[in-house]
Design a protein around this motif. Structure first.
Motif, short mmCIF file in Angstrom:
data_model
loop_
_atom_site.label_atom_id
_atom_site.label_comp_id
_atom_site.label_asym_id
_atom_site.label_seq_id
_atom_site.Cartn_x
_atom_site.Cartn_y
_atom_site.Cartn_z
N ASP A 50 25.76 34.35 40.31
CA ASP A 50 25.51 35.67 40.86
C ASP A 50 26.42 35.91 42.12
O ASP A 50 27.13 36.95 42.41
CB ASP A 50 24.25 35.90 41.20
N GLN A 51 26.52 34.70 43.19
CA GLN A 51 27.16 35.03 44.10
C GLN A 51 28.59 35.05 44.10
O GLN A 51 29.54 35.59 44.52
CB GLN A 51 27.07 33.84 45.19
N LEU A 52 29.11 34.36 43.00
CA LEU A 52 30.47 34.33 42.66
C LEU A 52 30.95 35.64 42.16
O LEU A 52 32.38 35.69 42.20
CB LEU A 52 30.78 33.00 41.78
N LEU A 53 30.56 36.60 41.54
CA LEU A 53 30.83 37.95 41.52
C LEU A 53 31.43 38.42 42.62
O LEU A 53 31.99 39.66 42.54
CB LEU A 53 29.60 38.49 40.83
N ASP A 54 31.18 38.19 43.68
CA ASP A 54 31.51 38.54 45.01
C ASP A 54 32.75 38.07 45.66
O ASP A 54 33.43 38.65 46.36
CB ASP A 54 30.54 38.58 46.22
N VAL A 55 33.22 37.19 44.93
CA VAL A 55 34.49 36.40 45.35
C VAL A 55 35.76 37.34 44.87
O VAL A 55 35.70 37.69 43.62
CB VAL A 55 34.66 34.97 44.72
N LYS A 56 36.42 37.69 45.91
CA LYS A 56 37.66 38.42 45.64
C LYS A 56 39.04 37.70 45.58
O LYS A 56 39.16 36.69 46.04
CB LYS A 56 37.94 39.51 46.69
#
Length: 274
Positions: A175-181
């Motif tokens: 879920d957190q990796l969805l915020d990685v740009k």
């Protein structure tokens, strides 16, 4: 002092290789170490190089023959998979004299070997990325290295914005990796016996086009094939447990250099915190 692994030799020699030899090197790193255990003709075909180039590449790494090269890879595979129980069976008898002094000497030797074998360009590249406050920074470690990730996070949060440590549970981490740009920086830790979830994390980071810095041991985690920068640390001390002292020293060096490079931002944040 233990000899360098094949992968360490490659990272040390990569800048001196010809373009054809680099194809052989990258082919091996992309399927390490299994490609090196194949016949030389298969190695060459998979790497997009000629058999003669592969043999020259092996010679550049310091091996007298292809069988010698393959023997080194097999020894690495055995060392990679040893459990603490297996290592304790091979442990020498209790030394006489001052145990602490002898143990500290082993740790100091590991730090020295680590510092001498990490290419300066790789270390500098990692520090420049960490000092670039325009890019978010994500950290994650495994069972024993998550504490190092937490330590590094605590310092970096004082030095620059946009720092966070990923959850230890893979479901939450996804879920957190969805915020990685694209362009973000990831500092990941993985040492033997390597964590399959860390390999999954590195793959996901690559898919998100993050710049991955992998801090690993001398046998080098399989996750290295997906990292932009690989910083191998000497952890073996011929005892039941590996020692993370050199890895910790590297973390402190990264923090110190990043603080210097990001000083205009770091000084304001440290001052505000004080």
């Amino acid at each position: 002092m233990a000899e360098m692994t094949v992968e360490e030799r490659i990272h040390e020699a990569i800048e001196q290789l010809t373009s054809a030899e680099r194809r052989a090197a990258r082919g091996l790193l992309a399927n390490y170490p299994m490609l090196g255990l194949a016949p030389v003709a298969e190695f060459a075909k998979q790497a997009g190089a000629s058999p003669a180039t592969v043999l020259r590449f092996i010679a550049r790494l310091g091996f007298r023959s292809y069988p010698d090269f393959q023997r080194a890879l097999r020894d690495e595979l055995q060392a990679r998979t040893q459990s603490p129980l297996q290592r304790s069976r091979n442990r020498p008898r209790q030394e006489s004299g001052n145990f602490l002094t002898a143990f500290a000497a082993q740790l100091a030797a590991n730090i020295s070997a680590t510092a001498s074998r990490i290419p300066q360009a790789e270390f500098d590249s990692a520090c420049r990325r960490l000092a670039d406050t325009r890019r978010a920074c994500h950290l994650a470690g495994g069972r024993f290295t998550d504490a190092l990730a937490a330590y590094m996070e605590a310092h970096l949060r004082l030095v620059r914005p946009g720092v966070r440590r990923l959850d230890g549970r893979m479901a939450a981490r996804v879920d957190q990796l969805l915020d990685v740009k694209a362009g973000d920086t990831a500092i990941l830790f993985d040492m033997r016996r390597y964590d399959p979830e860390m390999l999954d994390t590195v793959k996901l980071m690559r898919d998100r086009r993050a710049f991955v810095v992998l801090i690993t041991d001398e046998w080098i985690s399989p996750a290295a094939r997906f990292a932009k920068v690989v910083l191998p640390c000497r952890v073996s001390i011929d005892r039941t447990w590996d020692a993370n002292t050199a890895m910790f020293a590297l973390v402190e060096a990264l923090i110190a250099r990043t603080t210097e490079l990001a000083w205009p931002t770091a000084s304001q944040r440290i001052s505000a915190n004080e």
